[in-house]
Design a protein around this motif. Structure first.
Motif, PDB file in Angstrom:
ATOM      1  N   ALA A  77     -13.381 -10.560  -4.566  1.00 50.57           N
ATOM      2  CA  ALA A  77     -12.356 -10.505  -3.505  1.00 50.57           C
ATOM      3  C   ALA A  77     -12.758 -11.428  -2.363  1.00 50.57           C
ATOM      4  N   LYS A 117     -13.672 -12.857   1.152  1.00 49.03           N
ATOM      5  CA  LYS A 117     -14.249 -12.237   2.338  1.00 49.03           C
ATOM      6  C   LYS A 117     -13.881 -13.043   3.586  1.00 49.03           C
ATOM      7  N   ALA A 149     -12.549  -4.725  -0.177  1.00 49.33           N
ATOM      8  CA  ALA A 149     -12.207  -4.344  -1.549  1.00 49.33           C
ATOM      9  C   ALA A 149     -13.472  -4.159  -2.381  1.00 49.33           C
ATOM     10  N   ASN A 150     -13.347  -3.341  -3.443  1.00 49.07           N
ATOM     11  CA  ASN A 150     -14.485  -3.097  -4.332  1.00 49.07           C
ATOM     12  C   ASN A 150     -14.770  -4.284  -5.249  1.00 49.07           C
ATOM     13  N   ALA A 151     -13.757  -5.092  -5.541  1.00 49.93           N
ATOM     14  CA  ALA A 151     -13.925  -6.212  -6.468  1.00 49.93           C
ATOM     15  C   ALA A 151     -14.914  -7.230  -5.897  1.00 49.93           C
ATOM     16  N   GLN A 172      -7.870   3.960  -0.364  1.00 50.90           N
ATOM     17  CA  GLN A 172      -7.270   2.727  -0.875  1.00 50.90           C
ATOM     18  C   GLN A 172      -8.139   1.511  -0.560  1.00 50.90           C
ATOM     19  N   ILE A 173      -9.066   1.641   0.371  1.00 52.06           N
ATOM     20  CA  ILE A 173     -10.102   0.637   0.609  1.00 52.06           C
ATOM     21  C   ILE A 173     -11.414   1.369   0.811  1.00 52.06           C
ATOM     22  N   ARG A 174     -12.516   0.630   0.744  1.00 50.44           N
ATOM     23  CA  ARG A 174     -13.832   1.225   0.949  1.00 50.44           C
ATOM     24  C   ARG A 174     -13.987   1.594   2.413  1.00 50.44           C
ATOM     25  N   PHE A 203       0.837  -1.200   0.000  1.00 46.33           N
ATOM     26  CA  PHE A 203       0.000   0.000   0.000  1.00 46.33           C
ATOM     27  C   PHE A 203       0.876   1.255   0.000  1.00 46.33           C
ATOM     28  N   CYS A 220      -8.026  -6.204   4.326  1.00 45.26           N
ATOM     29  CA  CYS A 220      -8.281  -5.230   3.264  1.00 45.26           C
ATOM     30  C   CYS A 220      -9.074  -5.847   2.116  1.00 45.26           C
ATOM     31  N   ALA A 221      -8.817  -7.127   1.814  1.00 39.13           N
ATOM     32  CA  ALA A 221      -9.565  -7.802   0.752  1.00 39.13           C
ATOM     33  C   ALA A 221     -11.046  -7.865   1.090  1.00 39.13           C
ATOM     34  N   HIS A 222     -11.355  -7.963   2.374  1.00 42.74           N
ATOM     35  CA  HIS A 222     -12.752  -8.014   2.803  1.00 42.74           C
ATOM     36  C   HIS A 222     -13.493  -6.731   2.447  1.00 42.74           C
TER      37      HIS A 222
END
Length: 513
Positions: free
Chosen positions: A185, A187, A180-182, A95-97, A58, A176-178
């Motif tokens: 990703a 959870k 993420a916008n994708a 950088q994250i939601r 990051f 952070c993947a939890h």
């Protein structure tokens, strides 16, 4: 948006008050500032978080970063705020939601590589989060969706709180993947703790040869949760007897097990494999007063709290510093300890069963059949007086333990196993709980008059003994409580003279008694 707010929790005794972690990015010379009464560990978080973010791939925003831990008057300690601080920086820098962070609480210490390390007090924090769910101040929607993200190593411990949604993670990247916008990703998944072992192993009373009188006294102590002092020469079996007492105690209820586990969690020593196992704490006689009752600049539980709902064994009792022993007076009476500091105070539970052991004289051989003792009477009295009268007065059962002869040591085991004795103890304890709601040792003076009144013969015997031995009111009441326990073990509704006589016999360990 250059502001992010996340939820976490601090520790204050057994409580885990909520903390808002506010991260603000502003223009100006790049730098980090942490405010909100942080201690050294929290102030050092900026170095751990910076390295963890960089090693996780990051960007560190080249702006002035202000981190506020609110409320400002609540002391903050340990590295548990690393994770919410890192996520706050990422959310404030987009950088994250950041729009879904409100339903979560976060705690976790970061390594420089971004791995999440375990923290103290995870169980207390999860329990506090669930309790906050029943408060009227929180919205119903917020309460239903609240989840707790924490290190994987703490997941089994926190999952003991059934109502808590525990989402464990190994690294900062997984968290952070939890967020993420994708859509694809990975959870975080709600953690289900492993099956908790119900079978608990304790040393067995069947291993103890002889000492039938001492075994009976410990059965009475276990049935009524009475404190006990064993006095005898070296090698008489005092420590062996004390180590087997937890095996006689009734199984812990869910509430007791959870409360005991929460205290262990605060000290960082709880293991789910010890669920429902009654603590047995045996501090060395060089232990300080702070280590025994708890304390420190940030108060932590001491041995009396770590023994909550279990046994505190003090071997070589006169060798403890007298000032250390005196701090036991309050928790023996009240079942809790309050540690006060200038900025705040902390309350810890301390409902333990005290078992102590000592030699009768400095050399240890007073009263032994060998006649090896050469201690002067003044030396014996000086040695025994290391235990103050007020503390000795609070110990219900004071019992001499004689040395075994060669015949007894060479014979086979002659006692009942712990499982058989534990059945009688559980039945007597169930009678006490049904009658008054708690064990006999916890009765107050008004309850003693109501439940422990002896018959006429027992009353005359008790009055004559108390007058002859010059007992205090406390000693008088404690003998009555022990007599009530003896009657419960016998299945008697009334306290008879035989029950009083047995209780009196359990208070004659030292010279002058």
């Amino acid at each position: 948006m250059s502001l992010a707010v996340l939820k976490s929790r601090a520790l204050a005794g057994m409580a885990a008050p909520p903390v808002n972690v506010e991260v603000h990015l502003a223009n100006g010379l790049p730098g980090w500032t942490i405010v909100g009464l942080p201690d050294t560990e929290v102030r050092e978080a900026k170095d751990r978080v910076r390295a963890a973010l960089q090693n996780s791939g990051f960007d560190i925003p080249p702006r002035r970063i202000t981190i506020n831990l609110a409320p400002a008057d609540l002391p903050k300690e340990s590295g548990r705020f690393d994770l919410p601080i890192a996520l706050g920086i990422l959310a404030a820098s987009h950088q994250i939601r950041g729009d879904t962070l409100a339903r979560y609480e976060f705690a976790g210490e970061l390594s420089l590589s971004g791995e999440l390390r375990p923290i103290r007090g995870a169980l207390a924090m999860a329990f506090a989060m669930v309790c906050a769910g029943s408060s009227e101040s929180a919205s119903q929607t917020d309460l239903q969706d609240r989840a707790f993200i924490l290190p994987l190593a703490n997941a089994d411990e926190a999952a003991l709180v059934d109502a808590a949604e525990i989402l464990p993670a190994r690294t900062l990247l997984e968290v952070c993947a939890h967020f993420a916008n994708a859509p694809d990703a990975p959870k975080l998944v709600r953690h289900v703790g492993p099956p908790l072992a119900q079978a608990v192993y304790y040393p067995d009373f069947a291993d103890v040869k002889g000492q039938q009188h001492a075994k009976r006294a410990l059965e009475v102590a276990a049935a009524g949760a009475h404190s006990c002092l064993l006095v005898g020469p070296p090698g008489a079996g005092k420590s062996m007897l004390a180590a087997r007492l937890p095996g006689l105690l009734p199984l812990m209820s869910d509430a007791e097990a959870l409360e005991s586990a929460a205290v262990q969690s605060l000290a960082g020593g709880f293991s789910p494999q010890r669920w429902r196992q009654r603590p047995f704490r045996s501090p060395h006689h060089t232990t300080s007063g702070v280590a025994l009752v708890g304390g420190g600049s940030v108060p932590r539980p001491g041995e009396v709290s770590l023994a909550h709902h279990g046994v505190l064994f003090l071997d070589e009792l006169p060798e403890f510093d007298r000032r250390v022993l005196e701090v036991l007076r309050e928790p023996l009476e009240s079942g809790q300890i309050t540690i006060s500091r200038a900025a705040h105070q902390a309350d810890f539970p301390a409902r333990f069963q005290l078992i102590a052991a000592m030699n009768p004289c400095p050399c240890g051989w007073l009263g032994h059949a060998s006649g090896k003792c050469r201690c002067l009477e003044t030396a014996v009295l000086r040695y025994q007086s290391r235990i103050s009268g007020p503390l000795l007065d609070r110990i219900d059962i004071q019992l001499p333990v004689a040395a075994l002869g060669p015949e007894s040591m060479g014979a086979g085991a002659d006692g009942e196993p712990s499982s058989v004795i534990a059945v009688r103890v559980a039945q007597a304890r169930a009678v006490q709980v049904a009658r008054q709601g708690w064990p006999n040792s916890h009765l107050d003076p008004r309850d003693i008059d109501r439940y422990c009144a002896p018959d006429d013969a027992g009353g005359r015997l008790l009055h004559a003994t108390a007058r002859h031995l010059h007992w205090s009111a406390r000693a008088y009441h404690r003998v009555l409580k022990v007599a009530r326990t003896v009657a419960d073990l016998a299945g008697s509704e009334h306290v008879a003279a035989t029950h009083v006589a047995e209780a009196i016999g359990y208070r004659r360990a030292l010279q002058g008694d």
